[in-house]
Design a protein around this motif. Structure first.
Motif, PDB file in Angstrom:
ATOM      1  N   ASP A  85       0.848  -1.187   0.000  1.00  0.00           N
ATOM      2  CA  ASP A  85       0.000   0.000   0.000  1.00  0.00           C
ATOM      3  C   ASP A  85       0.892   1.249   0.000  1.00  0.00           C
ATOM      4  OD1 ASP A  85       0.778   0.619   2.687  1.00  0.00           O
ATOM      5  OD2 ASP A  85      -0.893  -0.521   3.492  1.00  0.00           O
ATOM      6  N   ARG A  86       0.285   2.404  -0.246  1.00  0.00           N
ATOM      7  CA  ARG A  86       1.064   3.634  -0.398  1.00  0.00           C
ATOM      8  C   ARG A  86       1.943   3.904   0.818  1.00  0.00           C
ATOM      9  NH1 ARG A  86      -0.886   9.376  -2.826  1.00  0.00           N
ATOM     10  NH2 ARG A  86      -1.073   7.961  -4.588  1.00  0.00           N
ATOM     11  N   LYS A  87       1.397   3.746   1.999  1.00  0.00           N
ATOM     12  CA  LYS A  87       2.154   4.028   3.210  1.00  0.00           C
ATOM     13  C   LYS A  87       3.369   3.115   3.319  1.00  0.00           C
ATOM     14  CE  LYS A  87       2.920   6.054   7.159  1.00  0.00           C
ATOM     15  NZ  LYS A  87       3.355   7.478   7.197  1.00  0.00           N
ATOM     16  N   ALA A  88       3.213   1.846   2.984  1.00  0.00           N
ATOM     17  CA  ALA A  88       4.329   0.905   3.083  1.00  0.00           C
ATOM     18  C   ALA A  88       5.441   1.279   2.109  1.00  0.00           C
ATOM     19  CB  ALA A  88       3.835  -0.513   2.829  1.00  0.00           C
ATOM     20  N   PHE A  93       3.401   1.401 -11.141  1.00  0.00           N
ATOM     21  CA  PHE A  93       2.796   2.729 -11.127  1.00  0.00           C
ATOM     22  C   PHE A  93       2.383   3.153  -9.716  1.00  0.00           C
ATOM     23  CE2 PHE A  93      -0.912   5.533 -12.698  1.00  0.00           C
ATOM     24  CZ  PHE A  93      -0.107   6.660 -12.706  1.00  0.00           C
ATOM     25  N   ALA A  94       1.849   2.241  -8.939  1.00  0.00           N
ATOM     26  CA  ALA A  94       1.450   2.596  -7.575  1.00  0.00           C
ATOM     27  C   ALA A  94       2.658   3.052  -6.756  1.00  0.00           C
ATOM     28  CB  ALA A  94       0.772   1.407  -6.898  1.00  0.00           C
ATOM     29  N   GLU A  95       3.794   2.420  -6.955  1.00  0.00           N
ATOM     30  CA  GLU A  95       5.003   2.825  -6.246  1.00  0.00           C
ATOM     31  C   GLU A  95       5.473   4.202  -6.698  1.00  0.00           C
ATOM     32  OE1 GLU A  95       9.405   1.046  -5.047  1.00  0.00           O
ATOM     33  OE2 GLU A  95       8.346   0.185  -6.760  1.00  0.00           O
TER      34      GLU A  95
END
Length: 305
Positions: A136-139, A167-169
């Motif tokens: 997830d984004r926070k991780a 892309f999420a990273e």
């Protein structure tokens, strides 16, 4: 001039770190890859940076692609010692720049880019070529924050958010810059499946549309792909953005992540043949990635200058 201004003109990036370390007898066969040399032989890292400046590079990319705090902690280092090694990576690049400028009596502006490799590089399983991981984004931000914070504190001129397959990273890292380092510029260099697609399957058009909206991202492009993939990728990217484009592909060899070896491909063209085509298709920052050498960078320098 600052890096945001510098990218408005052609710039020559450096080439491979691990290849040149191996030529100097440094063992890079570990999960830390070339970052292991920060522990065992920082003078060799300095020598590689110096050799690229001497070959004509305007930008040295720090030896921190795989140098992240969790990776160092896995081999028993403390968080403080890990951050000190990241700072060391910046210091040796900066020292090589200073010493080269003094020795050469050269007045051109030279820069140090802080390498930020993807989470997939930490996994050391080849997933920087697939993007086949999900946090997830926070991780993602927790993972990247310590290295980025140390690179910024150590005074890099720009962050090289490179070989990014997910892309999420990418979105998580850019958001981290906005939230924690709003004055810091960066380039984003993508790891691509083909000329239209990020490794995780996201269309490049979607990635570039997002990056166009990020003022801290001063250039974008591709790296760690075959020489022969670059022109088509540039043809995709050029109509999509007004930001300067960068390319730093691998040599003519291709990497097999299953056995971590490189294999030469037949009839691979040279940088000297391809760089004019890349310039004509919008590339402004050009260098080399895996298995490239100071000789390759010298070829690029002779063309751009």
């Amino acid at each position: 001039m600052n890096f945001r201004q510098a990218v408005k003109q052609p710039l020559i990036l450096d080439g491979a770190m691990a290849t040149e370390l191996e030529k100097r007898g440094v063992d890079t066969n570990s999960e830390l890859w070339s970052a292991r040399a920060l522990l065992t032989d920082p003078n060799a890292v300095y020598a590689v940076h110096y050799s690229y400046f001497a070959a004509g590079a305007d930008v040295a990319i720090t030896n921190t692609y795989q140098a992240n705090v969790p990776a160092f902690e896995k081999i028993g280092l403390t968080a403080a010692a890990s951050k000190a090694l990241i700072a060391k990576a910046v210091q040796v690049a900066q020292q090589a720049r200073t010493d080269y400028l003094v020795a050469s009596d050269n007045a051109r502006d030279l820069y140090v880019a802080g390498s930020v490799g993807p989470y997939g590089a930490y996994l050391a399983d080849g997933s920087e070529y697939t993007g086949a991981y999900q946090l997830d984004r926070k991780a993602y931000q927790v993972f990247h924050y310590p290295r980025i914070a140390q690179l910024v504190a150590s005074g890099v001129d720009v962050l090289a958010i490179e070989t990014q397959p997910n892309f999420a990273e990418i979105q998580a890292v850019v958001a981290l810059l906005q939230e924690e380092f709003p004055q810091q510029t960066a380039w984003v260099s993508l790891s691509i499946k083909d000329a239209q697609t990020l490794c995780d399957g996201t269309p490049l058009a979607e990635v570039v549309t997002y990056l166009n909206q990020q003022p801290q991202v001063v250039a974008l492009g591709v790296n760690c792909t075959a020489l022969t993939n670059v022109t088509a990728a540039l043809q995709t990217l050029q109509p999509l953005t007004d930001k300067p484009l960068l390319v730093y592909p691998n040599s003519g060899e291709e990497y097999d992540p299953s056995d971590k070896t490189w294999h030469m491909q037949k009839n691979t063209p040279q940088f000297s043949e391809l760089v004019p085509k890349w310039q004509a298709t919008g590339a402004q920052l050009i260098g080399g990635c895996c298995r490239t050498t100071p000789g390759d960078i010298e070829q690029i320098s002779q063309i751009l200058r």
